[in-house]
Design a protein around this motif. Structure first.
Motif, PDB file in Angstrom:
ATOM      1  N   UNK A 130      38.468  47.398  29.441  1.00  0.00           N
ATOM      2  CA  UNK A 130      39.253  46.484  28.633  1.00  0.00           C
ATOM      3  C   UNK A 130      40.308  45.828  29.518  1.00  0.00           C
ATOM      4  N   UNK A 131      40.265  44.514  29.645  1.00  0.00           N
ATOM      5  CA  UNK A 131      41.237  43.811  30.479  1.00  0.00           C
ATOM      6  C   UNK A 131      42.137  42.928  29.612  1.00  0.00           C
ATOM      7  N   UNK A 132      43.228  42.415  30.228  1.00  0.00           N
ATOM      8  CA  UNK A 132      44.166  41.566  29.515  1.00  0.00           C
ATOM      9  C   UNK A 132      45.090  42.325  28.587  1.00  0.00           C
ATOM     10  N   UNK A 133      45.565  43.497  29.028  1.00  0.00           N
ATOM     11  CA  UNK A 133      46.395  44.349  28.176  1.00  0.00           C
ATOM     12  C   UNK A 133      47.858  44.361  28.616  1.00  0.00           C
TER      13      UNK A 133
ATOM     14  N   UNK B 199      49.426  51.314  30.156  1.00  0.00           N
ATOM     15  CA  UNK B 199      48.763  50.176  29.531  1.00  0.00           C
ATOM     16  C   UNK B 199      48.328  50.488  28.099  1.00  0.00           C
ATOM     17  N   UNK B 200      48.499  49.510  27.227  1.00  0.00           N
ATOM     18  CA  UNK B 200      48.093  49.630  25.827  1.00  0.00           C
ATOM     19  C   UNK B 200      46.705  49.013  25.664  1.00  0.00           C
TER      20      UNK B 200
ATOM     21  N   UNK C 158      36.271  42.462  34.035  1.00  0.00           N
ATOM     22  CA  UNK C 158      36.595  43.825  34.465  1.00  0.00           C
ATOM     23  C   UNK C 158      36.404  44.086  35.952  1.00  0.00           C
ATOM     24  N   UNK C 159      35.380  43.498  36.560  1.00  0.00           N
ATOM     25  CA  UNK C 159      35.147  43.764  37.986  1.00  0.00           C
ATOM     26  C   UNK C 159      36.294  43.232  38.841  1.00  0.00           C
TER      27      UNK C 159
ATOM     28  N   UNK D 175      41.778  43.979  41.575  1.00  0.00           N
ATOM     29  CA  UNK D 175      43.198  43.635  41.662  1.00  0.00           C
ATOM     30  C   UNK D 175      44.100  44.851  41.436  1.00  0.00           C
ATOM     31  N   UNK D 176      43.640  45.779  40.587  1.00  0.00           N
ATOM     32  CA  UNK D 176      44.493  46.889  40.182  1.00  0.00           C
ATOM     33  C   UNK D 176      44.089  48.231  40.770  1.00  0.00           C
ATOM     34  N   UNK D 177      42.967  48.251  41.509  1.00  0.00           N
ATOM     35  CA  UNK D 177      42.644  49.424  42.312  1.00  0.00           C
ATOM     36  C   UNK D 177      41.971  50.584  41.621  1.00  0.00           C
TER      37      UNK D 177
END
Length: 232
Positions: A41-44, A52-53, A84-85, A90-92
Motif C-alpha cells: 500500500x503506497x501513498x500513506x 505509517x497509517x 509499490x516497486x 525510495x524507502x528501502x
C-alpha cells in the motif's frame, strides 16, 4: 481455513477500495467473520510517532465495520504515492513474496472470508530489484480468483476487455465484474454492460452508484464468489 477472493481493477482510482469496503460491509452486517488484506500500500500518511497509517485499511475498516486490526491488513506500507516497486526503492523496504504469503495465511486462518485488494491494475509491478514480483505473481501464489472493478463510463469496454484477456492468458479465473460510478438510465452505460459481458463471457454482477452505502448483490451470490482457502 477461510474463503478468499481477489479484487482487481482495470487501473488506478477505479474504486477498488470502495467496492472492497462494500463487500466486507455486507458480510459483516450478516454476521460473517470477514477481513481485508493488501500486499503493498503506497501513498500513506504518518502518525505523530512516525509510523505509517495504512490508509486503504482505515477506509475499509470504517466503511465495513469489521473489527480486524490495521496491523493485520497490509505487510508493506509506503509513504510515497507511486507504484509499490518504486516506493520500495525510495524507502528501502522491498516486498517479499514470502512475507505477503505469511500475512495472508495468518488472516485466512483467523477469519471466515477474506477479500484481498490489488494495487493499481493487473500489470502493477510490486518489486523490480533482485527479484521481480508482479501483481499476478501474488494472485497465483495465493491461489486466488478475481472480481474485476471498472469505471462504468466511457472507455470501460476496452479496459475490461484487455484486463479480462490478460487474466485468461495467465490462467487467472475471473468470477465477476462490478461497475463503479454507475449512472442508472444511461444508454451508454447499459450498452457498456452488454458489451463487456459479451466480450469477456463474464457477468456484471453489480453496479455501484456514487455514494452507495450497500452492495446490490445477494448475500448468497456474494459468498458464492469466494473460494475455499488451502494451506499456503
Amino acid at each position: 481455513m477461510g474463503k478468499k477472493i481477489f479484487i482487481v481493477g482495470t487501473g488506478t482510482d477505479v474504486g477498488k477500495t470502495y467496492i472492497t469496503g462494500l463487500i466486507l460491509k455486507k458480510l459483516k452486517e450478516n454476521g460473517i467473520s470477514a477481513a481485508y488484506y493488501k500486499a503493498a500500500m503506497s501513498g500513506n500518511q504518518r502518525r505523530q510517532d512516525g509510523s505509517l497509517i495504512p490508509g486503504d485499511g482505515v477506509f475499509v475498516k470504517n466503511m465495513s465495520g469489521i473489527g480486524q486490526s490495521l496491523e493485520e491488513m497490509c505487510p508493506y506500507v509506503y509513504e510515497a504515492a507511486v507504484s509499490p516497486h518504486l516506493a520500495a526503492q525510495l524507502e528501502g523496504t522491498s516486498v517479499s513474496l514470502e512475507g505477503v504469503k505469511e500475512g495472508f495465511a495468518s488472516v485466512l486462518e483467523k477469519y471466515d472470508y477474506v477479500a484481498m485488494e490489488g494495487s493499481g491494475g493487473i500489470l502493477c509491478p510490486i518489486r523490480m530489484e533482485k527479484e521481480e514480483i508482479w501483481l499476478e505473481d501474488i494472485i497465483k501464489s495465493l491461489g486466488l480468483s478475481c472480481i474485476l472493478v471498472a469505471d462504468a463510463g466511457l472507455g470501460v469496454i476496452n479496459n475490461v476487455g484487455l484486463t479480462a484477456a490478460y487474466l485468461k492468458m495467465r490462467n487467472i479465473s475471473l468470477k465477476g465484474i462490478i461497475f463503479n460510478h454507475y449512472l442508472p438510465g444511461s444508454i451508454m452505460q447499459e450498452d457498456n454492460i452488454r458489451m463487456c459481458e459479451s466480450l469477456t463471457g463474464t457477468k456484471v454482477i453489480a453496479c455501484v452508484k456514487d455514494g452507495d452505502e450497500n452492495l446490490n448483490l445477494s448475500l448468497d451470490a456474494l459468498c458464492g464468489l469466494f473460494e475455499e482457502g488451502k494451506k499456503l
